[in-house]
Motif scaffolding. Structure first.
Motif, PDB file in Angstrom:
ATOM      1  N   ASP A 290       0.854  -1.190   0.000  1.00 11.96           N
ATOM      2  CA  ASP A 290       0.000   0.000   0.000  1.00 11.96           C
ATOM      3  C   ASP A 290       0.890   1.240   0.000  1.00 11.96           C
ATOM      4  O   ASP A 290       1.520   1.573   1.008  1.00 11.96           O
ATOM      5  CB  ASP A 290      -0.897  -0.019   1.236  1.00 11.96           C
ATOM      6  CG  ASP A 290      -1.946   1.092   1.210  1.00 11.96           C
ATOM      7  OD1 ASP A 290      -1.827   2.005   0.364  1.00 11.96           O
ATOM      8  OD2 ASP A 290      -2.869   1.061   2.052  1.00 11.96           O
TER       9      ASP A 290
ATOM     10  N   GLN B  46       5.755  -3.899 -14.019  1.00 11.49           N
ATOM     11  CA  GLN B  46       5.037  -5.162 -13.845  1.00 11.49           C
ATOM     12  C   GLN B  46       5.717  -6.262 -14.660  1.00 11.49           C
ATOM     13  O   GLN B  46       6.300  -6.009 -15.710  1.00 11.49           O
ATOM     14  CB  GLN B  46       3.581  -5.020 -14.273  1.00 11.49           C
ATOM     15  CG  GLN B  46       2.822  -3.977 -13.470  1.00 11.49           C
ATOM     16  CD  GLN B  46       1.341  -4.074 -13.704  1.00 11.49           C
ATOM     17  OE1 GLN B  46       0.714  -5.081 -13.360  1.00 11.49           O
ATOM     18  NE2 GLN B  46       0.771  -3.028 -14.298  1.00 11.49           N
TER      19      GLN B  46
ATOM     20  N   GLU C  62      -1.821  -7.611  -3.844  1.00 12.94           N
ATOM     21  CA  GLU C  62      -2.681  -6.430  -3.908  1.00 12.94           C
ATOM     22  C   GLU C  62      -1.807  -5.186  -3.796  1.00 12.94           C
ATOM     23  O   GLU C  62      -1.179  -4.957  -2.762  1.00 12.94           O
ATOM     24  CB  GLU C  62      -3.701  -6.482  -2.768  1.00 12.94           C
ATOM     25  CG  GLU C  62      -4.821  -5.479  -2.915  1.00 12.94           C
ATOM     26  CD  GLU C  62      -5.874  -5.700  -1.846  1.00 12.94           C
ATOM     27  OE1 GLU C  62      -5.753  -5.086  -0.768  1.00 12.94           O
ATOM     28  OE2 GLU C  62      -6.795  -6.513  -2.075  1.00 12.94           O
ATOM     29  N   VAL C  63      -1.746  -4.414  -4.863  1.00  8.40           N
ATOM     30  CA  VAL C  63      -0.948  -3.195  -4.902  1.00  8.40           C
ATOM     31  C   VAL C  63      -1.881  -2.003  -4.969  1.00  8.40           C
ATOM     32  O   VAL C  63      -2.813  -1.971  -5.786  1.00  8.40           O
ATOM     33  CB  VAL C  63       0.012  -3.193  -6.112  1.00  8.40           C
ATOM     34  CG1 VAL C  63       0.814  -1.905  -6.163  1.00  8.40           C
ATOM     35  CG2 VAL C  63       0.949  -4.399  -6.036  1.00  8.40           C
ATOM     36  N   ILE C  64      -1.647  -0.985  -4.120  1.00 11.62           N
ATOM     37  CA  ILE C  64      -2.488   0.212  -4.084  1.00 11.62           C
ATOM     38  C   ILE C  64      -1.603   1.433  -4.318  1.00 11.62           C
ATOM     39  O   ILE C  64      -0.721   1.741  -3.510  1.00 11.62           O
ATOM     40  CB  ILE C  64      -3.230   0.342  -2.743  1.00 11.62           C
ATOM     41  CG1 ILE C  64      -4.013  -0.937  -2.411  1.00 11.62           C
ATOM     42  CG2 ILE C  64      -4.173   1.542  -2.762  1.00 11.62           C
ATOM     43  CD1 ILE C  64      -4.693  -0.913  -1.061  1.00 11.62           C
TER      44      ILE C  64
ATOM     45  N   CYS D 274      -1.296   7.174 -11.244  1.00 11.18           N
ATOM     46  CA  CYS D 274      -2.739   6.988 -11.340  1.00 11.18           C
ATOM     47  C   CYS D 274      -3.459   8.253 -11.793  1.00 11.18           C
ATOM     48  O   CYS D 274      -4.698   8.262 -11.884  1.00 11.18           O
ATOM     49  CB  CYS D 274      -3.298   6.531 -10.002  1.00 11.18           C
ATOM     50  SG  CYS D 274      -2.856   4.834  -9.589  1.00 11.18           S
TER      51      CYS D 274
ATOM     52  N   SER E 274      -6.153  -1.827 -11.767  1.00 13.91           N
ATOM     53  CA  SER E 274      -6.595  -2.286 -10.443  1.00 13.91           C
ATOM     54  C   SER E 274      -5.855  -1.586  -9.322  1.00 13.91           C
ATOM     55  O   SER E 274      -6.399  -1.338  -8.247  1.00 13.91           O
ATOM     56  CB  SER E 274      -6.425  -3.799 -10.318  1.00 13.91           C
ATOM     57  OG  SER E 274      -5.057  -4.160 -10.467  1.00 13.91           O
ATOM     58  N   TYR E 275      -4.569  -1.216  -9.577  1.00 11.71           N
ATOM     59  CA  TYR E 275      -3.793  -0.596  -8.508  1.00 11.71           C
ATOM     60  C   TYR E 275      -4.163   0.877  -8.297  1.00 11.71           C
ATOM     61  O   TYR E 275      -3.640   1.516  -7.398  1.00 11.71           O
ATOM     62  CB  TYR E 275      -2.298  -0.740  -8.774  1.00 11.71           C
ATOM     63  CG  TYR E 275      -1.820  -0.282 -10.126  1.00 11.71           C
ATOM     64  CD1 TYR E 275      -1.642   1.080 -10.416  1.00 11.71           C
ATOM     65  CD2 TYR E 275      -1.525  -1.202 -11.127  1.00 11.71           C
ATOM     66  CE1 TYR E 275      -1.201   1.499 -11.649  1.00 11.71           C
ATOM     67  CE2 TYR E 275      -1.073  -0.789 -12.371  1.00 11.71           C
ATOM     68  CZ  TYR E 275      -0.921   0.559 -12.633  1.00 11.71           C
ATOM     69  OH  TYR E 275      -0.480   0.973 -13.861  1.00 11.71           O
ATOM     70  N   CYS E 276      -5.051   1.412  -9.140  1.00 12.15           N
ATOM     71  CA  CYS E 276      -5.481   2.798  -8.997  1.00 12.15           C
ATOM     72  C   CYS E 276      -6.855   2.912  -8.365  1.00 12.15           C
ATOM     73  O   CYS E 276      -7.507   3.955  -8.451  1.00 12.15           O
ATOM     74  CB  CYS E 276      -5.468   3.485 -10.360  1.00 12.15           C
ATOM     75  SG  CYS E 276      -3.787   3.753 -11.002  1.00 12.15           S
TER      76      CYS E 276
END
Length: 958
Positions: free
Chosen positions: A365, A376, A384-386, A393, A402-404
């Motif tokens: 995170d 990547q 799970e990357v945030i 982003c 998905s990470y955004c």
């Protein structure tokens, strides 16, 4: 006359004599005082003799009440001053009775013999009385989860024997008391190991005097208070610390530089304070699992280079710590790493997770930083990357990544699964157990204050917790059929919560004594969870569905009954009296015989008679205690060669000059007499060069002693850890493996009847003077009698990490359970790691890393360097494959021990070794021996004094 004698005879038939059972009048008066204040007392609290009437929850010694344990009873009322009259009371446990309110009476200080005062999860309030400091025998003081207010009594510092101090989750205020002149303080508690003060309203600074190098603390928990000032440097002097929590206070100033001296600390949480100065350098804290320093005002700094060196790290939280630069790719290669939270910092550049990342990583995170690129890999990640609120982003088209997006909060849906059965539909408030039996469970919440992991999706953790708890309940012979854990979650204090349900093994509900016993095991911290869960407490629900018991009623006079009985009292009364006396005499005889058998199960082993039992003693001697005293110079300290949980081990010399090792049980660790006899009978059945031989035994004057052959090189565990000074290269490890395998194969396939060892592990494999392996310690072994060849249903016993999961789930023990344990032992031979280490299970670790397309199956990173890395390790891959076949989940997929022996022999031939011959190399020929005598594995003294070892005591389930 006949009517008058009946009640007296009934008393004799139901229990002990009136004279022996009569309760001390002062104690009875105190109990009557409690009863007048309490409601919902046990229904069998009737009559005038608590000690003779077997009142639930009360234990007596010589007519004096010594223990009151009444957890989860739904008691209401207060604790009156009458409690102070119980001058012999040693244990008071009233936990989990929310209806008990009011303050503690000052008279509690009169209980001078009290060792355990446990009031967890009640409704008490007011000040903790200063008189509590008079309880100088107190070892365990647990008043957490109540409503106590006011200051911590400084007099607690007078409790020099105190081991456990838990005042958490109350409303305590004021400063932390330390000694001043003649005044007491917590700094005087040098032998206390647990300081639990979290979730209170304590204020003021943390006195530097509170900590010193002479303390033995392992837990210091002060989270969620109102403490101010700095963390004292004296904290770094307490070398024994394992858990430190000062998070969620108002601490300021710089973190002491000597904090990195605490090399045993596994959990360190100092988040949500006002700490300033440089981010502390914690290099060297290699045991650290969980590190949270977030939400402080540290100086801006580049990402610390020392963090990736913490190879035990599972959780890293550095939110709002002004960390800048790019997170290094090496960080994500830490094998145990599960969660990285670096939100609201100044990180920039490219996020590169790399390919050599730890396989347990679940979350990264990095919200609200300056990351502009995410490198990547092909195939993507399961992590799970945030990266919300980062430049990457904000670019066009990034919204779909998905990470955004911030994912929904994930909660684990774990619940202990059924044991190969279909759960039935249960009636009313009953619940289906893991064994698919409807009953009324004992329920509550387990709260873990500092778990060493953060990934709630790792089901292995909760399986190991359930297994260890079940083993503990069975070890204490509690009537528990199974347990269920469910709904793991974190609360706002970062505590781990789990729902617990304990199911009865007899009927559909527990009786009161069972609830008291289970509650006491949990409230008194008798049960110790796996280390990765850390300190815990339990809050139980009130139990209401007690098993029905027959409540004794008072015999009352009735004029009608008197007339009827009086009319027939003539000859019938006399006959009845004689009959009852006869029954009583018969029962007393049976009791005496049973008591004699319990106290001396060898009563039928008369050395002067040639009975069938005595023939089993062929090859072993029944020593007298006087003989063994003579052979060990009265168990002198000079002859002591080891010690363990079972007792001490002494070197002895028989009149023939033969050296023996004598294991002497200490009080409190001895088996029951019958169990001791059963172990001896089992040892006398087996004779094999790869099994430790029993020379004799002694059962006399309350002593239990086993006399074994003398083995000079200790346990395999000692050699793998380097403590014995013996180096085991690849060839020697193969020879150890083949020896242990042959011993086990003999037990399974040639012993009559077959024997399942049930506790194979590296501490139970001994090495003789030629380093040949001998299987030892048959204290948990099970004979497979006729009709039991397939399996035997039995209580689960063994050691965590080596325990067969199929055996645990089904309670059906087979020879394949030993095969599983041996497979774990093979992996231990390869890695020199304990099966469960820092939350990592060796079976899973090897299974994840193993790649047959790479050299040494890609296991170089976890192989023990002493095995000879860099040299030819012929056959290692086949050895790994065999080990993994042994630890297959299903016993049907595992080989037999006979097949294991053949495969290891083939591996040795492939490696150019002679699998048929014993090692001709003695320990004296090792290169280590040429440098001087090695340290004896069971003693700190010079190995030259006595070159001997001995099997360690049976290690009970962890």
């Amino acid at each position: 006359m006949g009517v008058q004698v009946l009640p007296i005879l009934l008393v004799f038939l139901l229990g002990d004599s009136i004279g022996d059972a009569a309760t001390n009048p002062y104690d009875f008066g105190a109990i009557k005082g409690l009863m007048s204040d309490w409601q919902n007392t046990p229904p069998n609290w009737v009559g005038t003799d608590p000690c003779g009437g077997d009142w639930d929850g009360i234990v007596c010694t010589n007519s004096r009440i010594t223990s009151i344990t009444l957890s989860s009873m739904g008691l209401t009322g207060s604790l009156p001053g009458d409690i102070g009259q119980l001058s012999e009371l040693q244990i008071l446990d009233l936990s989990y009775n929310r209806g008990l309110t009011g303050s503690l009476p000052t008279q509690i200080g009169n209980l001078m013999k009290l060792t355990n005062l446990i009031l967890v999860g009640c409704g008490f309030s007011g000040r903790i009385p200063d008189s509590i400091g008079s309880l100088q025998n107190l070892v365990f003081l647990s008043l957490n989860s109540n409503g106590f207010s006011g200051q911590i009594p400084p007099t607690i510092g007078n409790l020099s024997r105190l081991y456990w101090l838990d005042l958490a989750d109350n409303q305590l205020t004021g400063s932390i008391p330390v000694s001043k002149g003649s005044e007491f303080g917590l700094d005087m508690l040098l032998h206390t190991k647990h300081f639990h003060f979290g979730q209170n309203q304590l204020s003021g600074t943390i006195p530097s005097q509170l900590f010193s190098s002479g303390m033995h603390l392992i837990h210091v928990i002060f989270d969620n208070n109102r403490l101010t000032g700095s963390i004292p440097p004296t904290l770094g002097l307490v070398q024994s610390l394992e858990v430190v929590r000062f998070d969620r206070n108002s601490l300021d100033g710089a973190v002491p530089a000597n904090l990195n001296n605490l090399t045993s600390v596994q959990e360190l949480l100092i988040s949500n304070n006002r700490l300033t100065g440089p981010l502390p350098n914690l290099a060297g804290m290699n045991a650290l699992n969980y590190l949270d320093m977030s939400n402080n005002t540290f100086d801006a700094t580049d990402f610390p280079t020392w963090i990736p060196t913490l190879q035990s790290l599972t959780t890293l939280i550095l939110e709002r710590t002004q960390v800048r630069g790019g997170p290094p790719v090496i960080l994500f290669s830490i094998f145990s790493l599960q969660r990285v939270v670096l939100r609201h910092n100044q990180l920039n550049g490219t996020l590169d997770i790399g390919t050599n990342r730890g396989n347990q990583l679940q979350l990264i995170d990095l919200q609200t930083n300056f990351i502009d690129n995410f490198k990547q890999r092909a195939g993507g990640y399961s992590i799970e990357v945030i990266l919300v609120d980062n430049p990457i982003c904000l670019e066009t088209g990034a919204a779909g990544q998905s990470y955004c997006t911030i994912p929904q909060t994930n909660t684990s849906s774990y619940s202990t699964p059924p044991n190969s059965c279909i759960p039935p539909v249960c009636n009313s408030n009953q619940t289906s157990s893991p064994n698919c039996i409807c009953s009324y469970p004992y329920t509550g919440t387990l709260v873990f204050r500092a778990p060493s992991f953060s990934g709630l999706g790792n089901l292995t953790y909760f399986d190991s917790l359930a297994s260890s708890m079940m083993i503990s309940f069975q070890f204490y012979q509690l009537p528990v059929d199974s347990i269920s854990l469910s709904d793991p979650r974190k609360d706002s204090y970062d505590y781990l919560l789990l729902n617990l349900a304990v199911f009865p093994s007899e009927g559909v509900s527990f009786n009161r004594m069972s609830i008291y016993s289970i509650g006491f095991v949990l409230s008194n911290q008798t049960y110790k969870p796996p280390h990765l869960f850390g300190p815990f407490y339990f809050i139980a629900d009130q139990y209401t569905n007690f098993a029905e018991v027959q409540v004794p009623t008072t015999l009352k006079k009735s004029s009608n009954i008197g007339v009827i009985v009086g009319a027939a009292a003539g000859g019938f009364a006399l006959l009845l009296l004689l009959a009852l006396v006869g029954v009583y005499a018969f029962r007393q005889k049976k009791r005496a015989e049973k008591a004699a058998e319990q106290s001396n199960p060898f009563v039928n082993w008369d050395p002067k008679k040639s009975t069938s039992e005595i023939l089993q003693l062929r090859g072993a001697r029944w020593f007298s205690l006087e003989e063994l005293k003579k052979h060990t110079n009265n168990f002198s300290e000079a002859n002591e060669i080891g010690s363990g949980g079972y007792g001490k081990v002494y070197r002895g010399t028989l009149p023939t000059g033969t050296l023996v090792a004598i294991k002497r049980a200490q009080q409190g660790s001895m088996q029951g007499g019958i169990e001791f006899k059963n172990e001896i009978e089992l040892l006398l059945r087996v004779h094999h060069k790869n099994l430790v031989s029993l020379v004799g035994f002694c059962f006399e004057q309350g002593e239990q002693l086993l006399v074994y052959e003398f083995l000079p090189n200790g346990t395999l565990k000692e050699s793998l850890s380097g403590k014995s000074g013996i180096r085991l290269d690849w060839a020697r490890r193969l020879k150890v493996a083949i020896g242990a395998a042959r011993g086990l194969a003999y037990l399974h396939e040639l012993a009559n009847p077959p024997i399942i060892h049930r506790d194979i592990k590296s501490t139970n494999i001994l090495l003789d003077d030629h380093l040949n392996a001998r299987v030892a310690d048959f204290g948990l072994s099970k004979l497979l009698r006729e009709g039991e060849r397939g399996h035997v249903t039995t209580q689960v016993k063994g050691t965590m990490g080596y325990l067969d999961p199929e055996y645990y789930m089904t309670q059906q023990l087979t020879e394949k359970s030993d095969v599983y344990s041996f497979g774990v032992l093979m992996l231990e031979l390869l890695t020199a790691r304990t099966p469960i280490e820092q939350g990592r299970y060796i079976v899973r670790e090897v299974r994840v890393l193993m790649n047959k397309d790479k050299d040494l199956y890609n296991l170089q990173g976890i192989l023990d360097p002493a095995i000879g890395l860099g040299t030819s390790l012929k056959g290692l891959e086949r050895f790994v494959e065999l080990a993994m076949r042994c630890v297959e989940e299903s016993g049907a997929d595992r080989p037999t021990m006979g097949e294991v022996v053949k495969e290891i022999e083939n591996i040795m031939v492939f490696a150019g070794l002679n699998s048929k011959a014993e090692s001709a190399t003695t320990s004296a020929s090792y290169e280590e021996a040429s440098k001087g005598y090695a340290t004896h594995p069971y003693h700190n003294e010079d190995f030259s004094k006595y070159s001997g070892g001995f099997p360690p005591s049976r290690i009970e389930p962890q």
